[in-house]
Design an enzyme around this catalytic site. Sequence first.
Site, PDB file in Angstrom:
ATOM      1  N   GLU A 112       0.794  12.712   5.206  1.00  0.00           N
ATOM      2  CA  GLU A 112       0.525  12.062   3.849  1.00  0.00           C
ATOM      3  C   GLU A 112      -1.068  12.028   3.894  1.00  0.00           C
ATOM      4  O   GLU A 112      -1.664  11.209   3.245  1.00  0.00           O
ATOM      5  CB  GLU A 112       0.899  10.784   3.808  1.00  0.00           C
ATOM      6  CG  GLU A 112       2.548  10.619   3.523  1.00  0.00           C
ATOM      7  CD  GLU A 112       2.988   9.180   3.067  1.00  0.00           C
ATOM      8  OE1 GLU A 112       3.284   9.064   1.883  1.00  0.00           O
ATOM      9  OE2 GLU A 112       2.949   8.535   3.931  1.00  0.00           O
TER      10      GLU A 112
ATOM     11  N   HIS B 279      -3.869   3.855   3.929  1.00  0.00           N
ATOM     12  CA  HIS B 279      -2.490   3.871   3.529  1.00  0.00           C
ATOM     13  C   HIS B 279      -1.525   2.997   4.473  1.00  0.00           C
ATOM     14  O   HIS B 279      -1.492   3.266   5.794  1.00  0.00           O
ATOM     15  CB  HIS B 279      -2.115   5.381   3.341  1.00  0.00           C
ATOM     16  CG  HIS B 279      -0.220   5.502   3.091  1.00  0.00           C
ATOM     17  ND1 HIS B 279       0.117   4.817   1.826  1.00  0.00           N
ATOM     18  CD2 HIS B 279       0.444   6.067   3.621  1.00  0.00           C
ATOM     19  CE1 HIS B 279       1.359   5.057   1.910  1.00  0.00           C
ATOM     20  NE2 HIS B 279       1.746   5.823   3.148  1.00  0.00           N
TER      21      HIS B 279
ATOM     22  N   HIS C  81       2.455   0.916   4.736  1.00  0.00           N
ATOM     23  CA  HIS C  81       3.711   0.270   4.472  1.00  0.00           C
ATOM     24  C   HIS C  81       3.923  -1.173   4.707  1.00  0.00           C
ATOM     25  O   HIS C  81       4.967  -1.536   5.045  1.00  0.00           O
ATOM     26  CB  HIS C  81       4.764   1.223   5.161  1.00  0.00           C
ATOM     27  CG  HIS C  81       4.528   2.678   5.235  1.00  0.00           C
ATOM     28  ND1 HIS C  81       4.962   3.165   6.232  1.00  0.00           N
ATOM     29  CD2 HIS C  81       4.200   3.515   4.297  1.00  0.00           C
ATOM     30  CE1 HIS C  81       4.438   4.734   5.834  1.00  0.00           C
ATOM     31  NE2 HIS C  81       3.959   4.697   4.571  1.00  0.00           N
TER      32      HIS C  81
ATOM     33  N   HIS D  33       7.472   2.084  -1.338  1.00  0.00           N
ATOM     34  CA  HIS D  33       6.687   2.724   0.050  1.00  0.00           C
ATOM     35  C   HIS D  33       5.838   1.923   0.587  1.00  0.00           C
ATOM     36  O   HIS D  33       5.886   1.594   1.856  1.00  0.00           O
ATOM     37  CB  HIS D  33       6.278   3.968  -0.546  1.00  0.00           C
ATOM     38  CG  HIS D  33       5.621   5.098   0.506  1.00  0.00           C
ATOM     39  ND1 HIS D  33       5.358   6.446   0.143  1.00  0.00           N
ATOM     40  CD2 HIS D  33       5.157   4.814   1.738  1.00  0.00           C
ATOM     41  CE1 HIS D  33       4.678   7.012   1.109  1.00  0.00           C
ATOM     42  NE2 HIS D  33       4.583   6.055   2.147  1.00  0.00           N
TER      43      HIS D  33
HETATM   44 ZN   LIG Z   1       3.474   6.515   3.637  1.00  0.00          ZN
END
Ligand SMILES: [Zn+2]
Length: 265
Positions: A109, A128, A130, A198
Amino acid sequence: MNKFASGFMTICFAVAAVISSSALAQQRPASAGPVDPALMEDLIAANRILAAQGVVDAMGHVSVRHNRDPNRYLLSLARAPELVTEADIMEYDLDSVPVRDPGRRQYSERYIHGEIYKLRPDVIAVVHAHTPSVVPFTVSSVPLRAIAHSGGFLAEGLPNFEIREAGGMTDMLVSNASFGRALAEKLGDKSAILMRGHGFAAVGKSLPFVVGRSIYIGVAAKLQTEAIALGGTVTYLDPEEGRKIEARRDYIRPWELWKRQAMGK
Ligand SMILES: [Zn+2]
């Protein structure tokens, strides 16, 4: 095959090998050069802090633009942030192509980072994650909003990236430039973006800013969930209050503490 033909074929293969290796070398982006040691130290610290504060577990990542070239960014190879060391840091161009060692394991990603850097010249660092407390707000009709000072940057609300709009039925991962571009466009000029089912991506003008925002998105989600659970009417921050809070925001004091806690010094 006679001796002449065999020799000719050998030469042809040798020429083809030289051409293809030089073509590969040309495709590989050039390095911007040595990274500022203080920036590298902060990038390692950012990885450790995000793990220590529960923003990321084995998954999730943080990047920063190269101090010598805004068209390069620095991101670990595919490793749990808590374990990242300087030897793991890779340099990428904004198409998320590494300048060297393309055979190393990479975050699938990473396009989240490269495509945001392309569209947002003001952004210096990207996270990023979660974070579990945030994920329910990515799938609920209840929007994540700020109820406390620490969430001032959320007061105007966050966009929510729906990957089905970009790619139909997928494995939910932003694993190519097209999905990364769609996410960056949806982010617009905001501080962060939720990602349906996500997690989220956050941006900032420095590593302390993006780490601080990433921590306080999780805090805001917990606080809002608890306030709603009380059952009464919840008063949220007004967007104007959020703007006034953020105009004076810095993360100098918490960054010093987080870094010391995470790095043991
Ligand atoms: Zn992710």
